[in-house]
Design a protein around this motif. Structure first.
Motif, short mmCIF file in Angstrom:
data_model
loop_
_atom_site.label_atom_id
_atom_site.label_comp_id
_atom_site.label_asym_id
_atom_site.label_seq_id
_atom_site.Cartn_x
_atom_site.Cartn_y
_atom_site.Cartn_z
N ARG A 50 -7.55 1.86 0.78
CA ARG A 50 -7.39 0.70 0.95
C ARG A 50 -7.96 0.19 2.68
O ARG A 50 -7.96 -0.97 2.43
CB ARG A 50 -5.97 0.19 0.48
N VAL A 60 -7.95 1.73 -4.15
CA VAL A 60 -7.17 -0.10 -4.54
C VAL A 60 -8.99 -0.65 -5.03
O VAL A 60 -10.01 -0.49 -4.65
CB VAL A 60 -6.68 -1.13 -3.35
N ARG A 65 -8.05 -4.38 -0.61
CA ARG A 65 -8.14 -4.43 0.84
C ARG A 65 -8.28 -5.66 1.42
O ARG A 65 -8.02 -5.58 3.22
CB ARG A 65 -9.59 -3.54 0.16
N THR A 68 -5.11 -6.46 2.06
CA THR A 68 -4.31 -5.36 3.81
C THR A 68 -5.40 -5.73 4.95
O THR A 68 -4.19 -5.86 5.77
CB THR A 68 -5.00 -4.47 2.48
#
Length: 223
Positions: A50, A60, A65, A68
């Motif tokens: 991530r 993830v 990602r 994020t």
């Protein structure tokens, strides 16, 4: 089994994509070629780190990602410096992400819920056939703590992430004018003592966890 790893993704092209929220939202750059395994944090196929911060190796989906990275890029625009929590106050409609302890990036409530879900699934997404690392190989579900690079005590991925975070906060938790000079902790913190001479300042609960992990270390080594 091929494994998706992210060391090969830190390229000028990847940096350019992260810098462009529009491209991220359109889903471009999500197809990652398989690369070499990266030790105890290698993700199972279909997952990637991530990296809410560089040491965040929760596995993830590529879409999470990208989300994020986008939320990180928007962090400053979602804060109200005059709010109740100072510079960490989120504007209306946003909440702290809490992907790791101290994560105050402001995101939508559904993104925070996703982060909690991913954290709870972290252990299950580690590659089950991670490569062996000689006599220090951890049993499945555990990873090296790495309070320092040579610290191969086997701990849960959550403890490893906490360790990396505490290392990153070390300077801010010291009182250079205290009784132990530059190693004096500010009020509320104590030395971690993960290894002899470890004076990183952590909460008492973290020190207790560290002692427990040290005591259990032999039982977590792959036979």
């Amino acid at each position: 089994m091929n494994k998706i790893s992210l060391k090969d993704l830190v390229t000028p092209t990847r940096v350019a994509l992260i810098a462009s929220p529009l491209l991220l939202l359109l889903g471009m750059g999500t197809s990652h070629a398989a690369g070499p395994a990266f030790g105890p944090d290698t993700c199972a196929q279909g997952y990637v780190w991530r990296e809410a911060i560089p040491s965040d190796h929760v596995c993830v989906t590529p879409a999470v990602r990208q989300q994020t990275a986008y939320d990180n890029s928007q962090a400053a625009s979602r804060r109200d410096p005059n709010g109740a929590y100072g510079s960490n106050t989120c504007i209306q409609g946003y909440v702290w992400r809490e992907a790791f302890q101290g994560d105050a990036v402001c995101v939508t409530p559904d993104v925070r819920q996703q982060a909690r879900s991913d954290n709870s699934q972290a252990t299950a997404r580690i590659a089950p056939s991670a490569p062996a690392f000689g006599p220090d190989t951890c049993v499945q579900g555990y990873v090296w703590r790495e309070a320092i690079p040579s610290d191969h005590v086997c701990v849960t991925p959550a403890v490893r992430r906490q360790t990396a975070y505490d290392n990153s906060q070390a300077a801010s938790r010291r009182d250079p004018n205290g009784a132990y000079g530059s190693n004096t902790c500010v009020s509320g913190y104590v030395w971690r003592e993960a290894f002899q001479g470890d004076a990183v300042c952590v909460t008492p609960a973290v020190r207790q966890q560290t002692r427990r992990d040290n005591a259990l270390a032999p039982s977590r080594i792959a036979q």
